[in-house]
Design a protein around this motif. Structure first.
Motif, PDB file in Angstrom:
ATOM      1  N   MET A  40       0.969  -0.973   0.027  1.00  0.00           N
ATOM      2  CA  MET A  40       0.097   0.071   0.125  1.00  0.00           C
ATOM      3  C   MET A  40       0.979   1.268  -0.008  1.00  0.00           C
ATOM      4  O   MET A  40       2.092   1.192   0.770  1.00  0.00           O
ATOM      5  CB  MET A  40      -0.887   0.039   1.275  1.00  0.00           C
ATOM      6  CG  MET A  40      -0.207   0.091   2.411  1.00  0.00           C
ATOM      7  SD  MET A  40       0.141  -1.446   3.461  1.00  0.00           S
ATOM      8  CE  MET A  40      -1.306  -2.034   3.510  1.00  0.00           C
ATOM      9  N   ASN A  41       0.249   2.309  -0.736  1.00  0.00           N
ATOM     10  CA  ASN A  41       1.023   3.407  -0.846  1.00  0.00           C
ATOM     11  C   ASN A  41       1.218   4.225   0.729  1.00  0.00           C
ATOM     12  O   ASN A  41       0.291   4.245   1.488  1.00  0.00           O
ATOM     13  CB  ASN A  41       0.323   4.533  -1.594  1.00  0.00           C
ATOM     14  CG  ASN A  41       0.226   4.154  -2.839  1.00  0.00           C
ATOM     15  OD1 ASN A  41      -0.348   3.217  -3.258  1.00  0.00           O
ATOM     16  ND2 ASN A  41       0.646   4.870  -3.942  1.00  0.00           N
ATOM     17  N   ALA A  42       2.528   4.831   0.907  1.00  0.00           N
ATOM     18  CA  ALA A  42       2.956   5.365   2.124  1.00  0.00           C
ATOM     19  C   ALA A  42       3.180   6.806   1.809  1.00  0.00           C
ATOM     20  O   ALA A  42       2.523   7.584   2.253  1.00  0.00           O
ATOM     21  CB  ALA A  42       3.885   4.472   2.867  1.00  0.00           C
ATOM     22  N   GLY A  43       4.361   6.941   1.417  1.00  0.00           N
ATOM     23  CA  GLY A  43       4.805   8.425   0.992  1.00  0.00           C
ATOM     24  C   GLY A  43       5.851   8.385   0.041  1.00  0.00           C
ATOM     25  O   GLY A  43       6.226   7.768  -0.811  1.00  0.00           O
ATOM     26  N   GLY A  44       6.715   9.598   0.223  1.00  0.00           N
ATOM     27  CA  GLY A  44       7.613   9.949  -0.782  1.00  0.00           C
ATOM     28  C   GLY A  44       7.207  11.381  -1.442  1.00  0.00           C
ATOM     29  O   GLY A  44       7.618  12.482  -1.109  1.00  0.00           O
ATOM     30  N   ILE A  45       6.593  11.041  -2.764  1.00  0.00           N
ATOM     31  CA  ILE A  45       5.973  12.025  -3.583  1.00  0.00           C
ATOM     32  C   ILE A  45       4.973  13.052  -2.399  1.00  0.00           C
ATOM     33  O   ILE A  45       4.973  14.192  -2.346  1.00  0.00           O
ATOM     34  CB  ILE A  45       5.513  11.826  -4.865  1.00  0.00           C
ATOM     35  CG1 ILE A  45       6.551  11.295  -5.785  1.00  0.00           C
ATOM     36  CG2 ILE A  45       4.805  13.055  -5.571  1.00  0.00           C
ATOM     37  CD1 ILE A  45       6.123  10.761  -7.108  1.00  0.00           C
ATOM     38  N   VAL A  46       3.928  11.893  -2.281  1.00  0.00           N
ATOM     39  CA  VAL A  46       2.839  12.505  -1.250  1.00  0.00           C
ATOM     40  C   VAL A  46       2.786  11.734  -0.214  1.00  0.00           C
ATOM     41  O   VAL A  46       3.340  10.448  -0.396  1.00  0.00           O
ATOM     42  CB  VAL A  46       1.656  12.837  -2.115  1.00  0.00           C
ATOM     43  CG1 VAL A  46       1.591  13.866  -2.897  1.00  0.00           C
ATOM     44  CG2 VAL A  46       1.197  11.484  -2.697  1.00  0.00           C
ATOM     45  N   ALA A  47       2.179  12.066   0.830  1.00  0.00           N
ATOM     46  CA  ALA A  47       1.846  11.251   2.148  1.00  0.00           C
ATOM     47  C   ALA A  47       0.511  10.615   1.911  1.00  0.00           C
ATOM     48  O   ALA A  47      -0.314  11.509   1.914  1.00  0.00           O
ATOM     49  CB  ALA A  47       2.257  11.805   3.269  1.00  0.00           C
ATOM     50  N   TYR A  48       0.263   9.561   2.455  1.00  0.00           N
ATOM     51  CA  TYR A  48      -1.161   9.154   2.722  1.00  0.00           C
ATOM     52  C   TYR A  48      -1.509   8.739   4.099  1.00  0.00           C
ATOM     53  O   TYR A  48      -2.207   7.899   4.582  1.00  0.00           O
ATOM     54  CB  TYR A  48      -1.313   7.617   1.703  1.00  0.00           C
ATOM     55  CG  TYR A  48      -1.630   8.181   0.156  1.00  0.00           C
ATOM     56  CD1 TYR A  48      -2.670   8.317  -0.209  1.00  0.00           C
ATOM     57  CD2 TYR A  48      -0.464   7.857  -0.551  1.00  0.00           C
ATOM     58  CE1 TYR A  48      -2.639   8.707  -1.591  1.00  0.00           C
ATOM     59  CE2 TYR A  48      -0.411   8.322  -1.688  1.00  0.00           C
ATOM     60  CZ  TYR A  48      -1.559   8.751  -2.416  1.00  0.00           C
ATOM     61  OH  TYR A  48      -1.652   9.039  -3.809  1.00  0.00           O
ATOM     62  N   MET A  74       6.851   3.349  -1.437  1.00  0.00           N
ATOM     63  CA  MET A  74       7.321   4.667  -1.410  1.00  0.00           C
ATOM     64  C   MET A  74       7.592   5.107  -2.857  1.00  0.00           C
ATOM     65  O   MET A  74       7.345   4.146  -3.620  1.00  0.00           O
ATOM     66  CB  MET A  74       8.570   4.894  -0.717  1.00  0.00           C
ATOM     67  CG  MET A  74       8.697   4.524   0.767  1.00  0.00           C
ATOM     68  SD  MET A  74       7.918   5.853   1.818  1.00  0.00           S
ATOM     69  CE  MET A  74       9.314   7.178   1.579  1.00  0.00           C
ATOM     70  N   ASP A  75       7.806   6.370  -3.213  1.00  0.00           N
ATOM     71  CA  ASP A  75       8.049   6.824  -4.407  1.00  0.00           C
ATOM     72  C   ASP A  75       8.937   8.118  -4.230  1.00  0.00           C
ATOM     73  O   ASP A  75       8.468   9.358  -3.882  1.00  0.00           O
ATOM     74  CB  ASP A  75       6.862   7.412  -5.119  1.00  0.00           C
ATOM     75  CG  ASP A  75       7.416   7.447  -6.763  1.00  0.00           C
ATOM     76  OD1 ASP A  75       8.586   7.942  -7.134  1.00  0.00           O
ATOM     77  OD2 ASP A  75       6.822   7.142  -7.761  1.00  0.00           O
ATOM     78  N   SER A  76      10.373   7.921  -4.477  1.00  0.00           N
ATOM     79  CA  SER A  76      11.158   8.971  -4.247  1.00  0.00           C
ATOM     80  C   SER A  76      11.705   9.808  -5.411  1.00  0.00           C
ATOM     81  O   SER A  76      12.611  10.330  -5.516  1.00  0.00           O
ATOM     82  CB  SER A  76      12.262   8.449  -3.448  1.00  0.00           C
ATOM     83  OG  SER A  76      11.923   7.647  -2.254  1.00  0.00           O
TER      84      SER A  76
END
Length: 800
Positions: A70-78, A116-118
């Motif tokens: 599941m998406n967490a953070g990096g570009i945007v935070a959930y 993450m997406d950095s």
């Protein structure tokens, strides 16, 4: 107000938290060694308003998941991050979506992998930390759309991202982390920021290269330095996650099975595999009408690096991903499932993938269910096993980079894919092998195949030489070993003594050297016909061409004589290969005076070509000298006009340029194919090329084939050993493989007659089909022979 660097660091002030113990965890077995099936809903910024967690929990159960990403953070935070510049998703509001999902996963006994997406950041971050971002040679920030690209050598990767990882672990305790775009900019862009300039000068003692120029040793140093930096990032992130979350809280990034993607972003697949017990592959679907077989071989190539007792997860798209990227509508179920089954046959652990938590196209939510349920029922046969194969098809990321350079896909990857495709179509069991693993894999292989591995180090050449001396056989194509580890030309092949062939004159710079040769416009399809000729003499041009024949009589010149199919579809250079001995005088058809009346017997590698003395080619050849103890089985026929039709006749009927050379070295058989039919087959799969490549492997392998399958159709056949049993996978791609259209239905085939040799320890007294579940009649002796009445999509037969 701009934040200080200190504000981005988190000090927990407590001991390591340890990995979370979700319900159902097997005692002593870490999550990455016990979770066979995964799912991912790639969250969008809109999803916090509409994410139905309870429905997805039911879907996790329907699909028998053991882990979710599941998406967490990096570009945007959930989640509500404490970092001021860690921008919350646009529609997050007061919701902590990451927290809800991790909690739901743990309550259901599932492992949670935080994504993450950095790769990029918004303008407010750039204004706060302009020194953290990539720069052009002119000092301008590197951008993609409205976002800015952070430099991989800046505090963004060394301080900020580690701080985010610690925060997520402290709050939610996920089992591990992934990162969709962790490797930074590709090699087509050199970053000239102060961080890069300082690091490169400190480590290499020189300024950054001025441009991407493979002939510049500084640029080659920069490429290797960039690879090393990605490994540093991998190790740094794992130190952070393990220190904060315990020894099993690992960071696994994300990788791709295609070398072009890995190399472009400096991800050394082999070195990464040494550093992780789990690989996560972003290999979502068939692309551009490619083959389903590629997914199987991609799984086998990655397992060959990370080990067959470790897991490799593959993201498998439920939406239409390969043809058109319609990300919120369903892939045809037959297409998506066949991709999943092909990956499972190679050893991938399935991880279905959706974009967004809700779609108007509800068909996609049913696609994975039957595959995942079948996988759960039979999971014990799908892990912890080793492949049984005759041949190792060698690949080299270094050769892809330093030999292939700016044309690597056509020069390096296409021959590799073409060879694998040919062996797949001829049902010959092979296994991808890294060039640096030859010594360790030698004992279980009968044949090594080197598909245009142009760049090889002295040590790699020595490993191959030793393999053949001991009795292993070798097939090599194109310009294998003609370039050193830097991709610089040698005076002769590094494996010249093994090939029994020697370069005449200096090596060509690259196979694309012909582009500047006289007549090249015609050869590449821009002119009316012609050949890449005139450099070594040869006949004059016909009415359709500008150049004429590409070669003289094969004298001592290093000219590149012909080339075609340069990644742009079928070849436009109509060259041919003349087979030896010529048999047409004794074959039905018209006869002319002066034709040869050879009575010799052809080599077994030319089986099936008894009624032809000519094969299509369309590829590249260079002048070679051949040792007297070797046999030349075919020679080059230069191109001649193809239009108008009254001009279609050979201007030069013969040369002595060898296309195929066979013989022996030490105790092993050797087939050297300067005519790069594997590259040609990768671009334009001509059946004659596939047959010849298959013949070469059958000849070099002798009786070392562990199984045979007889019957019509196109299907993959893969054999594994697991304790005292064999496991045979068959995946039906009839009517599906290498077609542009998406698969809507399966074309059933059969019956298929199967014979499998029984190794020591496998009795063959029991056969269990895991898909049809119908008893099979069989006979047992040295082998077990049985018939599969019908193959619809796939079958798996357990032999005990």
């Amino acid at each position: 107000m701009a934040a200080t660097r200190r504000e981005f660091m988190i000090t927990t002030g407590a001991a390591a938290l340890g990995a979370s113990a979700s319900k159902g965890q097997s005692a002593g077995v870490p999550w990455y060694a016990r979770c066979y099936r995964w799912g991912q809903t790639n969250i969008t910024e809109k999803d916090p308003e509409r994410y139905d967690v309870e429905w997805w929990r039911e879907q996790w159960k329907r699909t028998a998941l053991q882990g979710v990403e599941m998406n967490a953070g990096g570009i945007v935070a959930y989640y509500p991050s404490k970092f001021p510049l860690h921008r919350r998703a646009q529609f997050l509001g007061n919701r902590d979506l990451l927290g809800e999902l991790v909690d739901a996963a743990h309550r259901d006994g599932l492992a949670a992998l935080a994504r993450m997406d950095s790769s990029r950041l918004a303008e407010d971050f750039f204004r706060a930390h302009p020194d953290w971002f990539a720069r052009t040679a002119g000092g301008q920030p590197v951008r993609t759309g409205d976002d800015y690209i952070p430099c991989i050598n800046s505090p963004h990767r060394e301080e900020y991202i580690p701080g985010i990882l610690r925060e997520i672990i402290e709050r939610y305790r996920p089992e591990g982390f992934a990162d969709n775009s962790w490797a930074g900019m590709g090699r087509d862009t050199i970053c000239y920021c102060d961080n890069c300039a300082r690091r490169f000068r400190d480590q290499k003692g020189k300024a950054l290269p001025k441009a991407a120029d493979w002939k510049d040793p500084v640029y080659r140093d920069w490429v290797r330095w960039s690879y090393a930096r990605r490994l540093e990032i991998w190790e740094l992130n794992n130190r952070v996650t393990k220190a904060a979350g315990g020894p099993d809280c690992i960071w696994v990034g994300s990788n791709h099975a295609v070398l072009a993607s890995q190399s472009n972003t400096f991800r050394d697949t082999r070195e990464i595999a040494k550093r992780t017990p789990l690989m996560l592959m972003d290999n979502q679907s068939r692309k551009d009408g490619g083959g389903f077989w590629q997914n199987t071989d991609d799984a086998r190539y990655v397992h060959g690096l990370v080990g067959w007792n470790n897991f490799v997860l593959e993201s498998m798209a439920m939406y239409q991903h390969g043809n058109g990227y319609f990300r919120v509508t369903s892939n045809p179920p037959a297409e998506a499932r066949l991709w999943m089954l092909s990956g499972i046959a190679g050893g991938f652990q399935p991880k279905y993938h959706h974009i967004g938590a809700d779609s108007l196209d509800r068909r996609m939510y049913q696609t994975a269910v039957p595959v995942m349920q079948w996988h759960k029922k039979n999971e014990r046969y799908l892990v912890n096993r080793t492949p049984v194969a005759t041949a190792g098809v060698v690949w080299s990321q270094s050769s892809f980079d330093f030999y292939g350079r700016d044309s690597a896909v056509v020069l390096a990857e296409t021959p590799y894919r073409g060879m694998l495709h040919a062996l797949y179509r001829t049902r010959i069991p092979c296994l991808p092998i890294h060039v640096d693993d030859i010594e360790g894999e030698a004992d279980r292989l009968a044949v090594l195949v080197l598909p245009n591995v142009g760049s090889m180090s002295d040590q790699q050449c020595a490993d191959v030489r030793r393999f053949v001396e001991r009795g292993g056989s070798l097939i090599a194509t194109g310009v294998t070993s003609l370039y050193d580890g830097d991709g610089e030309p040698r005076a002769d092949f590094g494996l010249a003594s093994v090939f029994g062939a020697h370069l005449q004159g200096p090596a060509p710079d690259r196979m694309f050297a012909m582009a500047a040769a006289p007549g090249a416009e015609g050869a590449r399809g821009r002119g009316p016909g012609g050949a890449a000729g005139g450099r070594a003499g040869g006949g004059g041009g016909g009415r359709g061409g500008r150049g004429g024949a590409a070669a003289g009589a094969g004298g001592p010149t290093s000219a590149l004589f012909a080339s075609g199919g340069l990644g742009r579809g079928p070849a436009t250079v109509h060259s041919y290969l003349r087979l030896r001995p010529e048999l047409r005088a004794s074959v039905f058809g018209p006869h002319i005076s002066g034709e040869p009346h050879d009575s010799g017997v052809r080599h077994p590698t030319l089986a099936g070509f008894e009624e032809t003395d000519l094969l299509p080619f369309g590829g590249s050849l260079i002048a070679l000298g051949v040792d007297p103890d070797r046999s030349v089985l075919c020679t080059y026929v230069p191109p001649f006009p193809q239009l108008p039709t009254d001009a279609v006749w050979m201007r030069q009927e013969r040369t002595d340029l060898p296309g195929l050379i066979v013989g022996s070295y030490g105790k092993g058989k050797v087939a050297f194919l300067p005519a790069d039919l594997d590259r040609r087959y990768g671009l334009d799969p001509i059946p004659d090329h596939g047959r010849l490549l298959g013949n070469l492997l059958r000849w070099t392998a002798g009786d070392n084939l562990p199984f045979t399958v007889e019957g019509t159709g196109i299907f993959g056949t893969y054999l594994y050993r697991q304790e005292n049993r064999l496991i045979l996978h068959l995946v039906n791609a009839t009517g599906a493989d290498n077609q542009k259209a998406l698969v809507e239905e399966y074309v059933a085939i059969g019956p298929l007659k199967v014979t499998v040799k029984l190794p020591d320890g496998v009795k063959g007294h029991s056969l269990k089909p895991l898909v049809s579940e119908r008893p099979l009649r069989f006979r047992v002796a040295q082998s077990v022979a049985f018939e599969i009445p019908q193959l619809i999509d796939h079958e798996v037969v357990v032999i005990e």
